[in-house]
Design an enzyme around this catalytic site. Structure first.
Site, PDB file in Angstrom:
ATOM      1  N   SER A 164      37.903  39.906  36.691  1.00 47.54           N
ATOM      2  CA  SER A 164      36.587  39.589  38.338  1.00 47.54           C
ATOM      3  C   SER A 164      36.690  37.646  37.999  1.00 47.54           C
ATOM      4  CB  SER A 164      35.758  41.359  37.581  1.00 47.54           C
ATOM      5  OG  SER A 164      34.709  40.973  38.820  1.00 47.54           O
ATOM      6  N   HIS A 295      36.350  48.841  39.790  1.00 51.05           N
ATOM      7  CA  HIS A 295      36.366  47.762  39.704  1.00 51.05           C
ATOM      8  C   HIS A 295      36.590  47.240  37.948  1.00 51.05           C
ATOM      9  CE1 HIS A 295      36.530  43.472  40.045  1.00 51.05           C
ATOM     10  NE2 HIS A 295      35.290  43.424  39.227  1.00 51.05           N
TER      11      HIS A 295
END
Length: 485
Positions: A164, A295
């Site tokens: 991320s 994620h």
């Protein structure tokens, strides 16, 4: 950069320096040279870093976890504690270094009052973004490891990973320190690997203006390009190329639109051309073909390529070829962005470089690119085909796995130039073409044909061009033929 093409690897070293200058000036901000004084310690559990420069000083630290066995060990810096599976890394015999990037460049601060160790030295109003500050911090960690005597960790076998926002950081770290042997960004999104020009056209991807405004990740100068990335003199496919020929394993998530995985594949495919030009096509892997959309999840699909990359670039015990496994959900089409061909750079002296071998992505068609087919070129280089008499010839090289394959086809002109070509072949029973790049296709099964696109139809005598396709089933036994005109 005046448009002159480079011809040698020596040229590329100069071109890389030019690209770095553009990236610092317009995207990330300046990464200062090594400070006047860098000291610290390395133990089996921690690293301390003390920096002094320009009459100012700062300190920070990082945690260390060693694998079993006897050192010194290769090591992977895990940015923010979030990256590739650390248990797999240590099980392979590689140490992990837990780097707190916020100690070096803090999030949540205004651009005119940035905080952290980097800004304690270079000023709170520095125009350098915190991604580059994080890169500076990891470079200082490597400085300390280099000066420690190498009894615990090896400075010549360093990797970096992050997911991320920390994936953005890992990518930036690997681009701007050539001591990093293996760079592994994960789901880095806008401001990370994803091509800026493509991000601007990808539905659902985080807009560049949002990424710029969310945190001071990118340099202040990037504000001029958030609404018009086509005016940038550099893009992330060139940053991917800056990592070459070192190891690069890019992991993406096609299930979350915000992450812009299609644009990530565009940058990876474009940057892979630099790897090919340097004869290092096997050193890059891009993998977005995953089932779990969570994620930053630890994914089973990435475990084997992670182990292979650790073995190849840090442990020096393996030689697995990289691969491109691009999900059909978010597949970029490099042909929509490029109007250039990839040179093969020689080992000898060349011209003074003025244009990167990757070129810049061209402005997309009005309205942006249509949803492209999967573009998944393998990194296994096909055998060189010598010049042949007659119109043209074709050879095929395969990269296979259970249930699928990628084929790279090299088309070579004979004793005279070729202006247009068609390659024909018969696929094995049960095989089907699912995607193609750098060629037009006729047919999906059985007898199929591929013809040139606008930029690769003209081939000088004895020279070659390449196209590729991905298929289901097995590609074993294909025998391509070529006709000119």
């Amino acid at each position: 950069m005046d448009g002159t093409r480079i011809t040698s690897k020596a040229d590329w070293r100069c071109r890389r320096a030019e690209t770095r200058e553009l990236a610092e000036r317009h995207v990330y901000g300046q990464k200062p040279a090594k400070p006047a004084t860098v000291t610290g310690t390395v133990s089996s559990s921690s690293i301390t870093v003390n920096v002094s420069d320009q009459g100012r000083s700062a300190s920070f630290s990082a945690g260390v976890q060693l694998p079993s066995g006897t050192g010194p060990f290769p090591a992977v810096v895990v940015v923010g504690g979030l990256g590739a599976d650390t248990s797999t890394i240590r099980s392979a015999g590689v140490a992990t270094i837990s780097f707190d990037p916020l100690a070096v460049g803090r999030e949540g601060t205004p651009r005119n009052n940035k905080q952290g160790a980097f800004y304690s030295i270079y000023g709170a109003s520095s125009s350098t973004g915190i991604l580059m500050a994080w890169a500076w911090g990891v470079s200082r960690i490597i400085d300390v490891i280099e000066s420690s005597g190498g009894n615990i960790l090896r400075a010549d076998a360093m990797g970096v990973t992050g997911c991320s926002r920390y994936g953005k950081g890992a990518f930036t770290i690997g681009v701007f320190d050539q001591r990093i042997a293996l760079t592994m960004p994960i789901e880095s999104g806008s401001g990370g690997v994803g091509a800026f020009r493509s991000i601007a056209t990808e539905s659902g991807a985080q807009p560049l203006s949002s990424a710029y405004g969310e945190q001071p990740w990118l340099g202040d100068a990037f504000s001029s390009f958030t609404g018009n990335p086509n005016s940038l003199p550099v893009d992330t496919h060139q940053m991917v190329g800056m990592v070459a020929p070192r190891g690069l394993f890019i992991m993406d998530n096609p299930h979350v639109d915000w992450l812009g995985a299609r644009s990530g594949s565009v940058a990876a495919l474009g940057g892979a051309e630099v790897y090919k030009a340097l004869g290092a096509g096997d050193n890059i892997t891009y993998w977005s073909d995953v089932q779990d959309g969570t994620h930053c999840a630890v994914r089973s699909e990435w475990r084997t390529p992670l182990q292979q990359n650790l073995q190849k670039f840090l442990l020096k015990t393996g030689n697995a070829a990289g691969t491109m496994r691009i999900s059909s959900r978010k597949a970029g089409n490099l042909a929509e962005w490029r109007d250039w061909q990839t040179p093969t750079l020689t080992d000898g002296p060349g011209t003074t470089p003025t244009t990167p071998p990757t070129g810049g992505p061209s402005t997309p068609p009005t309205g942006g690119p249509t949803t492209p087919p999967v573009t998944t070129p393998p990194t296994t280089r096909p055998p060189t085909t010598p010049p042949v008499s007659g119109a043209c010839s074709a050879t095929v090289s395969l990269n296979q796995w259970t249930g699928g394959f990628v084929a790279t086809v090299r088309v070579t002109a004979g004793s005279a130039p070729v202006n247009g070509w068609t390659v024909s072949m018969t696929l094995p029973s049960g095989a089907s073409v699912t995607n193609v790049w750098n060629a037009n296709r006729s047919g999906n099964t059985g007898a199929v044909q591929f013809s040139n696109v606008s930029f690769n139809g003209s081939i000088a005598a004895g020279q070659s061009t390449e196209f590729g396709f991905q298929g289901s089933g097995s590609g074993t036994g294909m025998s391509p033929t070529c006709s000119a005109g």
